[in-house]
Design an enzyme around this catalytic site. Structure first.
Site, mmCIF file in Angstrom:
data_model
loop_
_atom_site.group_PDB
_atom_site.id
_atom_site.type_symbol
_atom_site.label_atom_id
_atom_site.label_comp_id
_atom_site.label_asym_id
_atom_site.label_seq_id
_atom_site.Cartn_x
_atom_site.Cartn_y
_atom_site.Cartn_z
ATOM 1 N N GLU B 19 46.590 0.425 30.620
ATOM 2 C CA GLU B 19 46.742 -0.489 31.762
ATOM 3 C C GLU B 19 45.702 -1.610 31.738
ATOM 4 O O GLU B 19 45.920 -2.670 32.310
ATOM 5 C CB GLU B 19 46.597 0.282 33.080
ATOM 6 C CG GLU B 19 47.787 1.178 33.381
ATOM 7 C CD GLU B 19 47.611 1.946 34.689
ATOM 8 O OE1 GLU B 19 46.862 1.467 35.575
ATOM 9 O OE2 GLU B 19 48.201 3.037 34.794
ATOM 10 N N LYS B 218 26.148 -1.518 26.522
ATOM 11 C CA LYS B 218 26.859 -0.615 25.614
ATOM 12 C C LYS B 218 25.906 -0.081 24.548
ATOM 13 O O LYS B 218 25.037 -0.823 24.130
ATOM 14 C CB LYS B 218 28.004 -1.384 24.913
ATOM 15 C CG LYS B 218 29.043 -1.913 25.863
ATOM 16 C CD LYS B 218 30.050 -2.812 25.138
ATOM 17 C CE LYS B 218 29.506 -4.201 24.897
ATOM 18 N NZ LYS B 218 30.463 -5.136 24.310
ATOM 19 N N ASP B 243 33.923 -5.515 18.176
ATOM 20 C CA ASP B 243 33.673 -5.735 16.742
ATOM 21 C C ASP B 243 32.522 -4.881 16.215
ATOM 22 O O ASP B 243 32.217 -4.943 15.033
ATOM 23 C CB ASP B 243 33.378 -7.221 16.466
ATOM 24 C CG ASP B 243 32.030 -7.654 17.009
ATOM 25 O OD1 ASP B 243 31.654 -7.183 18.111
ATOM 26 O OD2 ASP B 243 31.352 -8.441 16.335
#
Lengths: 302, 302
Positions: B19, B218, B243
């Site tokens: 979603e 992250k 990436d």
């Protein structure tokens, strides 16, 4: 075994068995540009008793001749031949590893490193000349690097900037076989008397290259090889005197020397005796001048 | 399990089950200030199919509103509410941990961090205003630091200098309980289109303080908590597109999302398939625009 405070009885053992005293400088001889109390008398006493003196510093900011000048300016006589700095060790490491004469060295650090490399016949650049190179990250910003750089030497550098970090990183990441040499890995050092200062440029380059350097300063035993060649003394007849457990004392222990921690620099008695500390010197004292008083007792009784 | 190249059959599964697409920006949407080919069409296609889009960047240089301006300048529409930068995460981490209102934050990084902290009602200083502070290590040189600094936030900083390193180090070492927060730990990043640039200021502060930071970007799942609160989508119905294996893909996997690696940034196909790599995304593709072609096949057959 836990460390013993230096006392008349163990000082006699130490004094009788040791031919050469190896001194760290920062926190032992001086703090920044200030001499630690009682140092001239201590060194004079040791020389008068026929002991060899060797000064081993991890601070790569200066060359051996620049350190000899510093000793002189502080009123201590020390010849260049008695001084082993990590700037010199970096040059000797490259010589020992047959660094190709057509290759160059990029330096993140002081002109002491550049001077030692030049004396060793190695072409080097960087250091102070890149102090004012600014990076403006606009669209076409690009740092071009010299493909003939075969080693990056990193030491303490109060003129650190983003250009130098990028240049060193590019050489290590993109030049095949490029060496990454750290003069030392001290977290902080007494660059001035009033305060400790970060010595973390090596950590930055480790972060950007994801590589670990070859360390030529303490506690690596690399410098010891030169000491042994130069002075005809076995390690068991040397005593390493320093203020840091993880560099000085470990360096002495790695080489099989006796070790004396002084509390005039970064290590406190409580840090020494903390259960988490697993580096125990043979002896500890407040400053090296404790040896003067002990020698009077010992030498009188002798 | 090793990664699958994105194909018509597995793209249909992915597309039907997801979603919300979470996009890393650097190396996925743009490189420096250049848009990666086919990005506008891809984002438009996904929006037209009712997918939610979220942009999650570790680059802390800008605030969310500055990133929204960047998207606009590149001809992409993205609202500030769709953008999650590590500068924002740093501010949210301090809020979530009830950072005392009388304490201040010292910033090594861009004004994006300062802006996000200010929006969160936190007093901060440092960053660009310290860009030109030079250190001259003469005898009485001393950096005085603010004892009310309760956190040091470190991100990428092309204006890094020795003053900032010393200031941040002093706060972390000497202010009791002072937090050490890293916006991210990327070794390098595409700060410009032509070249990657070091992101290693955090490593430098680790080196001088001998401490490890709390990482809010992250692959830490800290940002995911905000995404989940804001968007009513379960992690299993999200796909993280990035990436980098060690930040983006790990971030997605840590949270239980599907993961898609694109080869338009730092990771090559050979690095992905190298036996030493142990981070395997579910899928990989050359660029996100591969999804446009696949959607034509899939949506026609549908």
């Amino acid at each position: 075994m836990s460390s013993q405070p230096l006392s008349p009885s163990n000082f006699r053992d130490l004094f009788d068995s040791v031919e050469a005293f190896l001194f760290d400088c920062d926190g032992v001889i001086w703090k920044g540009d200030e001499l630690i109390q009682g140092v001239p008398q201590t060194l004079q006493m040791l020389r008068s008793k026929g002991k060899k003196l060797i000064f081993v510093t991890n601070n790569s900011w200066k060359s051996r001749s620049q350190y000899a000048q510093k000793f002189q300016s502080l009123g201590i006589s020390a010849s260049q031949d008695e001084i082993f700095s990590s700037s010199f060790a970096a040059a000797m490491y490259l010589k020992a590893n047959d660094f190709p004469s057509q290759n160059k060295v990029y330096v993140i650090g002081g002109d002491g490193i550049l001077e030692e490399l030049q004396l060793a016949g190695i072409t080097a650049f960087g250091g102070p000349e890149d102090a004012n190179k600014a990076i403006d990250l606009t669209q076409n910003c690009f740092v071009k690097h010299d493909k003939s750089v075969g080693a990056v030497v990193v030491g303490i550098d109060p003129n650190i900037n983003y250009y130098k970090l990028q240049y060193g990183t590019l050489c290590i990441r993109e030049n095949p076989g490029c060496l990454f040499i750290a003069t030392n890995r001290d977290a902080v050092g007494h660059m001035t008397a009033l305060q400790e200062w970060p010595g973390c440029m090596v950590a930055a380059i480790c972060g950007s290259t994801q590589k670990e350097p070859v360390v030529v300063g303490k506690p690596s035993t690399f410098m010891m090889e030169f000491l042994l060649k130069k002075f005809n003394v076995s390690c068991s007849k040397m005593c390493m005197v320093g203020d840091r457990l993880d560099t000085d004392i470990l360096f002495g222990q790695n080489a099989g020397c006796k070790t004396l921690l002084v509390l005039s620099g970064v290590t406190t008695q409580s840090a020494l005796q903390d259960p988490s500390n697993n580096i125990q010197p043979d002896y500890y004292a407040n400053t090296i001048s404790d040896m003067v008083d002990l020698s009077k007792v010992v030498c009188t009784k002798h």
